[in-house]
Design an enzyme around this catalytic site. Structure first.
Site, PDB file in Angstrom:
ATOM      1  N   HIS A  49       0.864  -1.168   0.000  1.00  0.00           N
ATOM      2  CA  HIS A  49       0.105  -0.080  -0.044  1.00  0.00           C
ATOM      3  C   HIS A  49       0.850   1.268   0.056  1.00  0.00           C
ATOM      4  CE1 HIS A  49      -3.813  -1.980   0.682  1.00  0.00           C
ATOM      5  NE2 HIS A  49      -3.109  -2.820   1.314  1.00  0.00           N
ATOM      6  N   GLU A 336      -2.713  -6.238  10.858  1.00  0.00           N
ATOM      7  CA  GLU A 336      -3.703  -6.843   9.648  1.00  0.00           C
ATOM      8  C   GLU A 336      -3.281  -5.624   8.698  1.00  0.00           C
ATOM      9  OE1 GLU A 336      -7.736  -5.384  10.250  1.00  0.00           O
ATOM     10  OE2 GLU A 336      -7.128  -4.394  12.067  1.00  0.00           O
ATOM     11  N   SER A 337      -3.968  -5.491   7.567  1.00  0.00           N
ATOM     12  CA  SER A 337      -3.642  -4.612   6.530  1.00  0.00           C
ATOM     13  C   SER A 337      -3.361  -3.233   7.042  1.00  0.00           C
ATOM     14  CB  SER A 337      -4.571  -4.668   5.391  1.00  0.00           C
ATOM     15  OG  SER A 337      -4.235  -3.768   4.365  1.00  0.00           O
TER      16      SER A 337
END
Lengths: 478, 419
Positions: A49, A336-337
């Site tokens: 990301h 987590e993400s």
């Protein structure tokens, strides 16, 4: 007595292990599975990301932007596939433009380079298959894609080569504090260590709660995915996210670094930390949601579907710190993400924490680089010729779909932390990941594993104990 | 190196094409085979029933293959084993590799595509559930049992009633496994009637039509599967779930021609068959490139593969000798009203033989219907059929004399009509 025990050989544990292997610590990584990269790290979007959607100032924001910046250099150092393909967040309604601008603002505060809002026409030019029912998009040129297995295994192998021990098939049952350290009761006996690093993914709460009265809860958030054939890998070239719509939180569609097309994940909070089953409702829901971004998803080209569990902390933030009241016990929880994207930065950060608690000299002989298994499928004519000259087994194609050779499978077995299972071979070489999903190559891979490990084919498993392929000989039950 | 005809694949199609091309007088032929022996998938098909048409006797798969291998040896047709084709260009330059010679290129005047097919996987079927060991395509299980003498499971459920699945239901039973049920999504079987009788009925294995697997249980190894009945839109009907305890799920849900190489060299594919679009000479849109066997369309009987491959071999031979007239436009062949596709797709009256066999499959079960052939809008043949089913390939024969009589035709259409 070890200096450091890391619980969990996922991407986080392996990143930490690799960073700590720069120092003269005596480190061991424990995992209950038979290979590294067997939990959340093997079943996710494979996205690096850009880092625009995390709350400014949060650990998530810091780790993500830093991790993203580190990824390219790391991919060269450790030889794993990574590509900066850029990402787009689609906005479907003029009324939501404020949300898109808010994202842009957050991204700027987080220090994400090059982000800007693109008009509908600009988006269509970049991605012709995206829906016409879109008004604009946030473009982040630093967004990227990575092979999650490649990243995790590369860091694990490099840590291993630099002296970190990996004890697999080793489940931690209990943790007992003692003077100057901890005793870990495991399925393979007791292990003592001065420091414990809890990188146990969806189980991080279990280990935290063994040493702290301040209980935390990590909720497995289930996400289902569909992977499509390489024939349609170019359907989109950037990672396409969605602004949350009336249909709920969006799903993404992206090329993978190996040239497939991937869509997912759904998001359902569950209780069972082992529940990685796909469901008909989940897969249907996913395909409905992704159609909001790209109306004509080539669903006929789906070659497999899978489920991953995100380690969701109720506060939605990374917990990376020494646990209060438990000196020497470091939580790396709620990863987590954007956990995959952040992992190199988390490794670096945790190494600094450890240095603060228990300083240690650097190793003089640390080897920062690692060379991956040769990739015959992507090699040129001349490169292949060279490889085959070195080892003729590089000419024997075992997996037709992905063009993986016997030579590569032998390498995967004989490397540091070599593969012992068919899934292990798959994640290291891609054998069995193609369109036939191992129909042709699984028996051959089993045979090569048995031969190279000096075992009978009946002992070879898909993913560790209890997952054997064969049940006996013909007619023995008659 | 250079060759006249390069044949990709040394299974039944490749072998029969090679033999025919040699018998038609071509000297330089090369069969390229990726496995360590010729014969292809026939080598693991140890059941009998092969060769009734070709040899008028009942052979096992390996025996059938042996007949052609012996013929190829006798004719001294060169072949390379353990050799994989990496790439074929439109110019018919084939890049291959093997352990002995590494990477090298072969320039061919003509190419015969005979790569066969693969089985549809669990992933492609999108069956929900866990992803444990114990899920095999029927062909993979067949390889284990028949080639290695090993059992992939003891308690078996089979999804799909394709022929390999049916054959494996019997084989696994004979080898001591308990085959509980065969579930088929469609309301009809995907396999040959004779296989239903000989492999299921004779062993009391139930065939559940309009059923599918809706869940797979077991994290490490399959522990059980849930079947459900499906409605006419193939959607599971709630309340019809049945759980079967088992350690193995075999899949026999269709075969897909392996045309990745064909696509690379610009061969046009038919979306219905996933095989190349070919004319009466079994030549693709790339001149001098022919296709036959399961890479062209999936067959039920190897006998028909051999016949088709013979035609491809003869035409490739004519092509390299300069004796094949240039391909004209040809009359388009159309399948309508239940006829899903035709092989070939066009017929050129200049190039066709006296008799042209056209093969196709129907899309549903048709009882007491007529198979009709139209020249333009005119029905020229109407044959009563007691039953036609998707699991059994159908064929008609076109006569060159009749087509020439008919003059310039816009199209030839094959249709199913009510009596």
């Amino acid at each position: 007595m070890y200096d450091i025990v890391i619980i969990g050989a996922g991407v986080t544990g392996c990143a930490i292990a690799r960073e700590l292997s720069r120092y003269q610590y005596d480190t061991v990584v424990l995992d209950k599975n038979s290979d590294v990269c067997e939990g959340t790290s093997k079943a996710n979007s494979g996205i690096v990301h850009a880092g625009f959607d995390n709350e400014p100032g949060s650990m998530m924001a810091k780790m993500n932007v830093r991790g993203n910046a580190m990824m390219e250099g790391l991919s060269k150092e450790l030889d794993f596939p990574f590509k900066r393909n850029g990402s787009l967040v689609l906005c479907f309604d003029e009324k939501d433009m404020g949300k898109l601008e808010h994202l842009l603002e957050k991204g700027r505060k987080n220090g994400v380079p090059g982000i800007r809002i693109l008009s509908k026409e600009e988006v269509k030019e970049l991605e012709p298959n995206v829906t016409d029912d879109m008004v604009a998009a946030l473009y982040a040129p630093t967004g990227g894609i990575v092979c999650p297995f490649g990243l995790t295994i590369a860091m694990a192998e490099n840590a291993c080569e630099n002296g970190v021990k990996f004890e697999l098939d080793t489940e931690v049952m209990n943790i007992i504090p003692k003077e100057g350290g901890y005793i870990l009761e495991t399925s393979k006996g007791e292990i003592e260590s001065r420091l414990v690093i809890n990188a146990a993914g969806v189980y991080a709460d279990k280990f935290h709660n063994m040493v702290s009265d301040e209980k935390i809860q990590i909720i497995p958030r289930k996400g289902e995915y569909c992977l499509m054939d390489k024939k349609v890998g170019g359907y989109v070239t950037r990672t396409i996210f969605q602004l949350p719509t009336i249909y709920g939180k969006g799903v993404l569609i992206t090329p993978t670094v190996h040239g497939n097309l991937l869509t997912g994940p759904t998001a359902v909070d569950i209780e069972d930390k082992e529940n990685t089953q796909t469901t008909q409702e989940g897969l249907e829901d996913l395909l409905k949601r992704v159609a909001v971004s790209v109306p004509e998803v080539p669903t006929r080209q789906i070659i497999t579907s899978f489920t991953g569990l995100r380690a969701h902390w109720t506060e939605h933030e990374f917990i990376i710190k020494e646990v209060e009241g438990a000196p020497g016990f470091i939580d790396v929880a709620g990863i987590e993400s954007p956990g995959l994207s952040s992992s190199p930065a988390i490794g670096e950060y945790v190494a600094q924490l450890v240095q603060g608690i228990c300083p240690m000299e650097k190793k003089a002989d640390f080897v920062a680089t690692r060379k991956g298994i040769p990739n015959v499928a992507e090699a040129s004519f001349e490169e292949r010729q060279e490889l085959i000259k070195k080892n003729p087994a590089y000419a024997n194609v075992v997996c037709r779909c992905e063009v993986v050779t016997e030579g590569e499978i032998m390498d995967a077995i004989h490397r540091p932390l070599g593969a012992t299972t068919v899934d292990g071979i798959k994640r290291r070489t891609r054998a069995g990941m193609g369109r036939c999903q191992s129909g042709f190559c699984a028996p051959k891979t089993v045979e090569i594993l048995a031969r190279e490990l000096g075992r009978d084919i009946s002992e070879i498993t898909k993913s560790g104990e209890g997952s054997n392929y064969l049940t006996g000989y013909n007619k023995e039950d008659i | 190196m250079k060759t006249g005809i390069a044949i990709i694949g040394g299974g039944p199609a490749g072998l029969a094409a090679a033999v025919a091309a040699r018998e038609a007088g071509v000297e330089d032929i090369l069969i390229i085979e990726r496995d360590n022996e010729l014969g292809g998938i026939l080598n693991q098909c140890i059941h009998n029933g092969f060769g009734l048409h070709t040899f008028k006797e009942e052979l096992t798969g390996p025996e059938y293959a042996e007949r052609y291998i012996e013929k190829a040896e006798e004719l001294r047709i060169p072949y390379m084993l353990h050799t994989i084709v990496v790439d074929i260009g439109e110019d018919k330059v084939i890049t291959v590799m093997n352990k002995e010679r590494g990477m090298f290129r072969i320039e061919a005047k003509a190419v015969i595509l005979a790569m066969g097919c693969r089985e549809r996987s669990r992933g492609a079927l999108n069956i929900p559930g866990y992803r444990p060991a114990g899920i095999y395509s029927a062909g993979t299980a067949q390889r284990y049992v028949n080639m290695e003498g090993r059992m992939p499971g003891k308690k078996v459920v089979i999804l799909g009633s394709g022929d390999i699945g049916l054959i494996m239901a019997r084989r696994m039973t004979l080898e001591g496994a308990q085959v509980q049920v065969v579930a088929e999504l469609m309301p009809y079987s995907g396999g040959l009637k004779r296989n239903i009788v000989q492999c299921l009925d004779d062993y009391d294995i139930p065939l559940k039509l309009s059923h599918t697997v809706i869940d797979i249980k077991g994290k490490k190894r399959v522990e059980g599967v849930t079947l459900a009945r499906v409605d006419e839109n193939r959607r599971p009907i709630p309340g019809t779930e049945e759980y079967y305890e088992c350690d193995t799920l075999l899949l026999s849900c269709g075969l897909i021609p392996e045309n990745e190489l064909s696509s690379q060299m610009g061969v046009e594919l038919n979306p219905v068959t996933s095989g190349p679009v070919v004319n009466e000479s079994l030549e693709t849109n790339v001149e001098g490139v022919f296709a036959c066997g399961n890479v062209l369309h999936v067959h039920d009987l190897v006998d028909y593969v051999s016949g088709e491959a013979k035609l491809a071999g003869e035409n490739a031979a004519a092509y390299v000798k300069g004796a094949l007239p240039k391909a004209g436009k040809g009359i388009p062949l159309k399948g309508e009203n239940g006829v899903r596709y035709t092989v070939p797709c066009t017929v050129d009256t200049e190039r066709m033989a006296q008799k042209q066999i056209v093969r196709f499959r129907v899309g549903d079960v048709y009882r007491d219907s007529c198979l009709c052939v139209y020249y333009n809008d005119k029905c020229v043949s109407r044959v009563k059929k007691k039953v036609m089913a998707p699991g059994e390939m159908e064929q008609i024969t076109l006569l060159k004399s009749k087509l020439q009589e008919a003059g310039d035709l816009e199209s030839i259409t094959i249709r199913i009509e009510q009596e």
